[in-house]
Design an enzyme around this catalytic site. Structure first.
Site, PDB file in Angstrom:
ATOM      1  CE  LYS A 118      37.925  52.998  51.240  1.00 49.12           C
ATOM      2  NZ  LYS A 118      38.488  52.847  49.911  1.00 49.12           N
ATOM      3  CE  LYS A 175      45.152  54.186  50.120  1.00 51.34           C
ATOM      4  NZ  LYS A 175      45.215  53.073  49.222  1.00 51.34           N
ATOM      5  CE  LYS A 179      41.626  46.014  47.527  1.00 50.83           C
ATOM      6  NZ  LYS A 179      42.301  47.155  46.902  1.00 50.83           N
TER       7      LYS A 179
END
Ligand code: ATP
Ligand code: LTN
Length: 340
Positions: A202, A120, A205
């Site tokens: 992965k 992130k 969203k």
């Protein structure tokens, strides 16, 4: 006659962030497993983790709307709001209060090792805030606040769950048996659904639209996205994640949605082309999502009902949380509270 010993129910706890439209990855890896705990043995709590969602910038009006939509998705996926505690994290202040205490029992080195933080930080290089770093401590607080035994999650959350277990054991080692040490529960198939465009990553969203199937995508969009999914240049339908990640991902999706193994799904399609494989995936996904979508649409036409559920369940969660929080506060030596 002997009196039967009534065992208290075990607690199941999980959460999903209202950080975007839910994907098929969220559904297969987490949501569809939420319904699998017999109610005579387990009390389940499922949280809309809005406090986690603000670790990346959110538009306030959109976030508020998505919280209600996610609660609607919980209900539409079959979770009975009278039997499961469905609530918003920000409605229960105990999460933040316990997090502070647990922060003081978590080492910087442990948080530095978290792969989600590294991913992130790379994705949001302009906003590497302290919340992103301490995100796993808030998740540990969510879980430990309710004496959770079982946490149904996708494989990407395994490292966070391990940290929650370590924190619980460390705390118990100092203060006695305060926290239940939670176990993760991962699906046998589909614990890691991959991106349709980059099947070694992965499905997420927060990635571009064509890489994921959203739970609320209409059938024609689902069909188009699967048609464009990346496969490979030979034509053999075989489950081999290392050498055939795209095809294997599609087989895993079929397997997860039909309760088969990926090898069984492959055997059924033996000798047929990738076109047939994609048709089969499309049919399975649409058949699974259609009932959820129509129930969700019905619920979103009655937002007052969903809001009422969140309000009622926040009260229940608050009561449960306060009990645990007071115990922890006493253990660490916080000032006595008067009775008034
Ligand atoms: P973001 O992409 O915004 O970080 P996310 O979808 O990865 O969000 P959450 O919404 O918090 O994260 O995930 C909720 C649950 O869905 C977790 O249990 C997580 O492990 C699971 N999950 C998310 N993506 C996948 C995936 N691709 N395959 C399987 N499980 C998944
Ligand atoms: N970090 C999780 C979401 C989450 C969660 C939890 C999952 C927050 N609190 C408690 C299980 C239990 C994620 O999937 N990103």
């Amino acid at each position: 006659m002997e009196t039967p010993i009534i065992q208290p129910k075990k607690i199941v706890y999980s959460g999903i962030q209202p950080s975007g439209t839910l994907t098929l990855g969220n559904y297969i890896g987490a949501l569809r497993n939420f319904n699998r705990f017999p109610e005579d043995e387990y009390q389940c709590l499922y949280c809309v983790v809005d406090m986690h969602a603000i670790t990346v910038r959110q538009d306030p009006a959109a976030l508020r709307k998505r919280c209600l939509e996610l609660a609607g998705i919980y209900i539409a996926s079959g979770l009975d709001p009278k039997k499961n505690v469905l609530y918003c994290q920000s409605h229960v202040s105990g999460h933040a209060e316990l997090m502070w205490i647990l922060n003081c029992f978590t080492y910087m080195g442990e948080l530095n090792r978290m792969t989600q933080f590294k991913d992130k930080s790379a994705k949001h290089a302009d906003n590497i805030n302290a919340g992103l770093f301490t995100y796993p401590v808030l998740m540990a607080a969510d879980i430990l606040l309710f004496n959770t035994s079982v946490v149904p999650i996708g494989a990407d959350q395994k490292q966070h769950l391990e940290l929650a277990r370590d924190i619980a054991q460390r705390f118990n080692g100092i203060y006695g048996d305060v926290f239940t040490v939670p176990e993760g529960r991962f699906g046998k198939v589909g614990a890691r659904v991959m991106s349709l465009q980059e099947p070694t990553r992965k499905m997420s969203k927060s990635d571009p639209e064509d890489t994921y199937i959203a739970l609320l995508d209409p059938p024609d969009v689902i069909r188009r996205k699967i048609k464009r999914a990346v496969t490979d240049s030979d034509a053999e339908i075989r489950f081999d994640p290392e050498n055939k990640p795209g095809v294997s991902n599609l087989l895993s999706i079929i397997a997860a949605l039909t309760d088969q193994t990926p090898e069984q799904a492959a055997a059924e399609l033996q000798g047929q082309g990738y076109g047939k494989l994609k048709e089969r995936v499309t049919d399975c996904v649409i058949a699974t999502l259609e009932p959820l979508q129509s129930e969700h649409k019905r619920l979103m036409a009655d937002k007052g009902y969903v809001q009422g559920i969140l309000d009622e369940n926040a009260e229940i969660a608050n009561r449960m949380a306060t009990k645990m929080l007071r115990k922890v506060q006493r253990k660490v030596g916080f000032a006595e509270r008067g009775r008034r």
